[in-house]
Motif scaffolding. Sequence first.
Motif, PDB file in Angstrom:
ATOM      1  N   PRO A   1       0.893  -1.354   0.151  1.00 44.59           N
ATOM      2  CA  PRO A   1      -0.128  -0.162  -0.098  1.00 44.59           C
ATOM      3  C   PRO A   1       0.791   1.428   0.133  1.00 44.59           C
ATOM      4  CG  PRO A   1      -0.294  -1.190   2.252  1.00 44.59           C
ATOM      5  CD  PRO A   1       0.830  -1.671   1.435  1.00 44.59           C
ATOM      6  N   LEU A   2       0.355   2.493  -0.463  1.00 45.17           N
ATOM      7  CA  LEU A   2       1.257   3.836  -0.604  1.00 45.17           C
ATOM      8  C   LEU A   2       1.107   3.979   0.778  1.00 45.17           C
ATOM      9  CD1 LEU A   2      -0.777   5.816  -3.243  1.00 45.17           C
ATOM     10  CD2 LEU A   2       0.846   4.148  -3.041  1.00 45.17           C
ATOM     11  N   VAL A   3       2.555   4.527   1.064  1.00 47.09           N
ATOM     12  CA  VAL A   3       2.409   5.194   3.121  1.00 47.09           C
ATOM     13  C   VAL A   3       2.758   6.969   2.415  1.00 47.09           C
ATOM     14  CG1 VAL A   3       4.965   4.292   2.017  1.00 47.09           C
ATOM     15  CG2 VAL A   3       4.149   4.162   5.002  1.00 47.09           C
ATOM     16  N   ASN A   4       2.243   7.236   3.269  1.00 48.99           N
ATOM     17  CA  ASN A   4       2.991   8.886   3.949  1.00 48.99           C
ATOM     18  C   ASN A   4       4.041   8.944   4.465  1.00 48.99           C
ATOM     19  OD1 ASN A   4      -0.070   9.670   2.767  1.00 48.99           O
ATOM     20  ND2 ASN A   4      -0.701   9.638   4.359  1.00 48.99           N
ATOM     21  N   ILE A   5       5.324   9.575   3.711  1.00 46.74           N
ATOM     22  CA  ILE A   5       6.324   9.396   3.807  1.00 46.74           C
ATOM     23  C   ILE A   5       6.649  11.037   3.306  1.00 46.74           C
ATOM     24  CG2 ILE A   5       7.046   7.348   4.038  1.00 46.74           C
ATOM     25  CD1 ILE A   5       8.197   7.350   1.882  1.00 46.74           C
ATOM     26  N   VAL A   6       8.052  11.611   3.675  1.00 44.88           N
ATOM     27  CA  VAL A   6       8.455  12.534   2.687  1.00 44.88           C
ATOM     28  C   VAL A   6       9.529  12.226   1.939  1.00 44.88           C
ATOM     29  CG1 VAL A   6      10.188  14.852   3.009  1.00 44.88           C
ATOM     30  CG2 VAL A   6       8.420  14.195   4.779  1.00 44.88           C
ATOM     31  N   PRO A   7       8.582  11.391   0.919  1.00 47.11           N
ATOM     32  CA  PRO A   7      10.106  10.841  -0.299  1.00 47.11           C
ATOM     33  C   PRO A   7      11.519  11.292  -0.522  1.00 47.11           C
ATOM     34  CG  PRO A   7       8.454  11.742  -1.591  1.00 47.11           C
ATOM     35  CD  PRO A   7       7.621  12.198   0.740  1.00 47.11           C
ATOM     36  N   GLN A   8      11.628  12.545  -0.186  1.00 44.01           N
ATOM     37  CA  GLN A   8      13.024  12.595  -0.193  1.00 44.01           C
ATOM     38  C   GLN A   8      14.233  12.383   0.767  1.00 44.01           C
ATOM     39  OE1 GLN A   8      10.690  14.243  -1.038  1.00 44.01           O
ATOM     40  NE2 GLN A   8      10.566  16.944   0.281  1.00 44.01           N
ATOM     41  N   ASP A   9      12.732  13.223   1.511  1.00 40.84           N
ATOM     42  CA  ASP A   9      13.983  12.043   3.164  1.00 40.84           C
ATOM     43  C   ASP A   9      13.976  10.796   3.125  1.00 40.84           C
ATOM     44  OD1 ASP A   9      14.030  15.382   3.941  1.00 40.84           O
ATOM     45  OD2 ASP A   9      12.468  15.202   4.935  1.00 40.84           O
ATOM     46  N   VAL A  10      12.911  10.172   3.275  1.00 39.51           N
ATOM     47  CA  VAL A  10      12.925   8.612   2.869  1.00 39.51           C
ATOM     48  C   VAL A  10      13.841   8.006   1.994  1.00 39.51           C
ATOM     49  CG1 VAL A  10      12.265   6.566   2.890  1.00 39.51           C
ATOM     50  CG2 VAL A  10      11.035   8.077   4.452  1.00 39.51           C
ATOM     51  N   GLY A  11      14.213   9.117   0.583  1.00 39.88           N
ATOM     52  CA  GLY A  11      14.724   8.701  -0.018  1.00 39.88           C
ATOM     53  C   GLY A  11      16.489   8.486  -0.051  1.00 39.88           C
ATOM     54  N   ARG A  12      16.838   9.985   1.219  1.00 43.16           N
ATOM     55  CA  ARG A  12      17.858   9.850   1.628  1.00 43.16           C
ATOM     56  C   ARG A  12      18.067   8.794   2.350  1.00 43.16           C
ATOM     57  NH1 ARG A  12      17.343  15.210   3.270  1.00 43.16           N
ATOM     58  NH2 ARG A  12      17.881  15.714   1.227  1.00 43.16           N
ATOM     59  N   VAL A  13      17.593   8.420   3.169  1.00 39.02           N
ATOM     60  CA  VAL A  13      17.744   7.060   3.982  1.00 39.02           C
ATOM     61  C   VAL A  13      18.198   6.088   3.462  1.00 39.02           C
ATOM     62  CG1 VAL A  13      16.863   6.052   6.088  1.00 39.02           C
ATOM     63  CG2 VAL A  13      16.084   8.199   6.022  1.00 39.02           C
ATOM     64  N   LEU A  14      17.185   5.568   2.410  1.00 35.44           N
ATOM     65  CA  LEU A  14      17.812   4.897   1.397  1.00 35.44           C
ATOM     66  C   LEU A  14      19.336   4.853   0.488  1.00 35.44           C
ATOM     67  CD1 LEU A  14      14.024   4.022   0.466  1.00 35.44           C
ATOM     68  CD2 LEU A  14      15.579   2.334   1.478  1.00 35.44           C
ATOM     69  N   LEU A  15      18.958   5.696  -0.213  1.00 38.95           N
ATOM     70  CA  LEU A  15      20.417   5.820  -0.298  1.00 38.95           C
ATOM     71  C   LEU A  15      21.426   5.878   0.305  1.00 38.95           C
ATOM     72  CD1 LEU A  15      22.313   7.144  -3.113  1.00 38.95           C
ATOM     73  CD2 LEU A  15      21.291   9.349  -2.468  1.00 38.95           C
ATOM     74  N   ASN A  16      21.804   6.182   1.836  1.00 43.42           N
ATOM     75  CA  ASN A  16      22.813   6.403   2.893  1.00 43.42           C
ATOM     76  C   ASN A  16      22.818   4.918   2.794  1.00 43.42           C
ATOM     77  OD1 ASN A  16      24.044   7.199   4.544  1.00 43.42           O
ATOM     78  ND2 ASN A  16      22.836   6.193   5.692  1.00 43.42           N
ATOM     79  N   LEU A  17      21.877   4.048   3.130  1.00 44.84           N
ATOM     80  CA  LEU A  17      21.301   2.690   3.348  1.00 44.84           C
ATOM     81  C   LEU A  17      22.296   2.016   2.298  1.00 44.84           C
ATOM     82  CD1 LEU A  17      18.614   1.964   5.405  1.00 44.84           C
ATOM     83  CD2 LEU A  17      21.152   2.550   5.614  1.00 44.84           C
ATOM     84  N   PHE A  18      22.476   2.583   0.738  1.00 40.93           N
ATOM     85  CA  PHE A  18      22.561   1.402  -0.116  1.00 40.93           C
ATOM     86  C   PHE A  18      24.052   2.070  -0.908  1.00 40.93           C
ATOM     87  CE2 PHE A  18      18.022   1.895  -1.596  1.00 40.93           C
ATOM     88  CZ  PHE A  18      17.481   0.796  -1.444  1.00 40.93           C
ATOM     89  N   ASN A  19      24.704   2.352  -0.605  1.00 39.68           N
ATOM     90  CA  ASN A  19      25.307   3.032  -0.072  1.00 39.68           C
ATOM     91  C   ASN A  19      26.802   2.342   0.295  1.00 39.68           C
ATOM     92  OD1 ASN A  19      25.527   4.554  -2.528  1.00 39.68           O
ATOM     93  ND2 ASN A  19      25.123   7.062  -1.047  1.00 39.68           N
ATOM     94  N   ASN A  20      26.138   2.407   1.639  1.00 45.51           N
ATOM     95  CA  ASN A  20      27.163   1.942   2.842  1.00 45.51           C
ATOM     96  C   ASN A  20      26.701   0.599   2.329  1.00 45.51           C
ATOM     97  OD1 ASN A  20      27.467   3.680   4.398  1.00 45.51           O
ATOM     98  ND2 ASN A  20      25.421   3.430   6.051  1.00 45.51           N
ATOM     99  N   ALA A  21      26.151   0.011   1.921  1.00 45.24           N
ATOM    100  CA  ALA A  21      26.203  -1.273   2.004  1.00 45.24           C
ATOM    101  C   ALA A  21      26.809  -1.926   1.166  1.00 45.24           C
ATOM    102  CB  ALA A  21      24.614  -2.028   1.383  1.00 45.24           C
ATOM    103  N   PHE A  22      27.361  -0.871  -0.948  1.00 45.65           N
ATOM    104  CA  PHE A  22      27.781  -1.266  -1.721  1.00 45.65           C
ATOM    105  C   PHE A  22      29.617  -1.026  -0.860  1.00 45.65           C
ATOM    106  CE2 PHE A  22      23.496  -0.310  -4.627  1.00 45.65           C
ATOM    107  CZ  PHE A  22      24.000  -1.358  -4.651  1.00 45.65           C
ATOM    108  N   TYR A  23      29.758  -0.542  -0.567  1.00 45.61           N
ATOM    109  CA  TYR A  23      30.667   0.045   0.234  1.00 45.61           C
ATOM    110  C   TYR A  23      31.457  -1.316   0.481  1.00 45.61           C
ATOM    111  CZ  TYR A  23      34.784   2.049   3.612  1.00 45.61           C
ATOM    112  OH  TYR A  23      35.848   2.342   3.603  1.00 45.61           O
ATOM    113  N   ALA A  24      30.389  -2.300   1.472  1.00 53.95           N
ATOM    114  CA  ALA A  24      30.706  -2.987   2.611  1.00 53.95           C
ATOM    115  C   ALA A  24      31.527  -4.309   1.257  1.00 53.95           C
ATOM    116  CB  ALA A  24      29.881  -3.727   3.912  1.00 53.95           C
TER     117      ALA A  24
END
Length: 443
Positions: free
Chosen positions: A314-337
Amino acid sequence: MEIFLYIASFLLIRRLLSSTKFTPLGPKWKLVLNTASVGVWVVYVVASDQFEDTYDLFLGAFVLLGIVYYFLNQEDFKPMHSFIKVHYPLAAITIVVALIDLIAPKFGGRYNNWTGTAILLGFAWIFARWANSRKQEQEMRMVSMQNLELDRLVAERTAELTNQRNELQDALQQLKTTQQQLIQSEKLASLGELTAGIAHEIQNPLNFVNNFSDVSMELIDEMAEELTKGDTEEAIAIATDIKQNLEKIRHHGKRADGIVKGMLQHSRASSNTKEATNVNTLADEYLRLAYHGLRAKDKSFNSELVTNFAPTLPLVNIVPQDVGRVLLNLFNNAFYAVQQKQKLGLEGFKPIVELTTGVSHSGGHSSIIITVKDNGTGIPEDIKDKILQPFFTTKPTGEGTGLGLSLSYDIIVKAHGGTIDIDSKEGKWTKFTITLPIETKQQ
């Protein structure tokens, strides 16, 4: 005997005058007391010439009582009231002796030695209290000096504490400024990763557009030659190929347009307004952007991307650019690892980053679950509780600010009411699980 009364009056006035050294009363009282001390002797000289001894005693007693009464009614001399009151016995004895001499002069003459002794005892009592008062005065002087020293020490300590407070305030302000600079640096670093990913994403469809445009130009030239020869059948076949190329150009052009519009949508960070967002689409975009951003820096790096998207999310009410920044950070850390583990040259190792989404129902509430897992270097157990703290980083100096995960925690937990859970095995894998509550509207 009346001389003792005037001496007592004079000493009382001088004692009150000396007390002004410790309790400053101003020039007014000094003038009054000095005038009174002179006035006492003037009265004594005049009275001794004009009156008999009995009346001299009455006058001396009333002079003493008048001085005592006057200064007992002055608030400025309240600390001296106990000393002033000790003059009452001498005045009372003198009045009694004078009355005896006046009413029964024979009786007074017979016991003249006793009455004189009584007056002397009254004066001695005053003198004893005066000596004790002097001792107290010395003690007061010592206490006053000690108080002055304490005041000086307190003033010095206060000044020292004030300086320390000012230094701490300056240090706090510098810390806040540094923190803001580091946060800005972290955001710029994330922006750099995002920009590299966007550039790589757009480059792919643009390459297709350019390539099919070049091929189409060549086909148009061939079609013109066939038409000149009159071979319409071959010209029609070439036109069909051109049409297919144009459809591919349109398809990849729309793909590039969609990427640009999507990033413009995510970059509207000023409003911080929550929007109904498809988490699958958001996470997939940032996964590819993070991967291509790292590939833009290191062409030799490759990783398998595994996605497990819940089909009916389902759709969820979020601030997409902020959650996107979180996901980008997690993905960057994962690829770095996984990149760091790949550099170890382990036999058979293949970098894998896995993205999973789903829905959780618990306690009458529903939540979106986003899991980012990698098979990289893992997180040591002794620092697992520290990695969400501000400025803590395991990356080498210059490669991390230590604010990425801290900001991610603030965005997910504080701004969206969600959670971030960490699970890891050192040298094997790391898994971050994000929980975002699904906000339901009241009917």
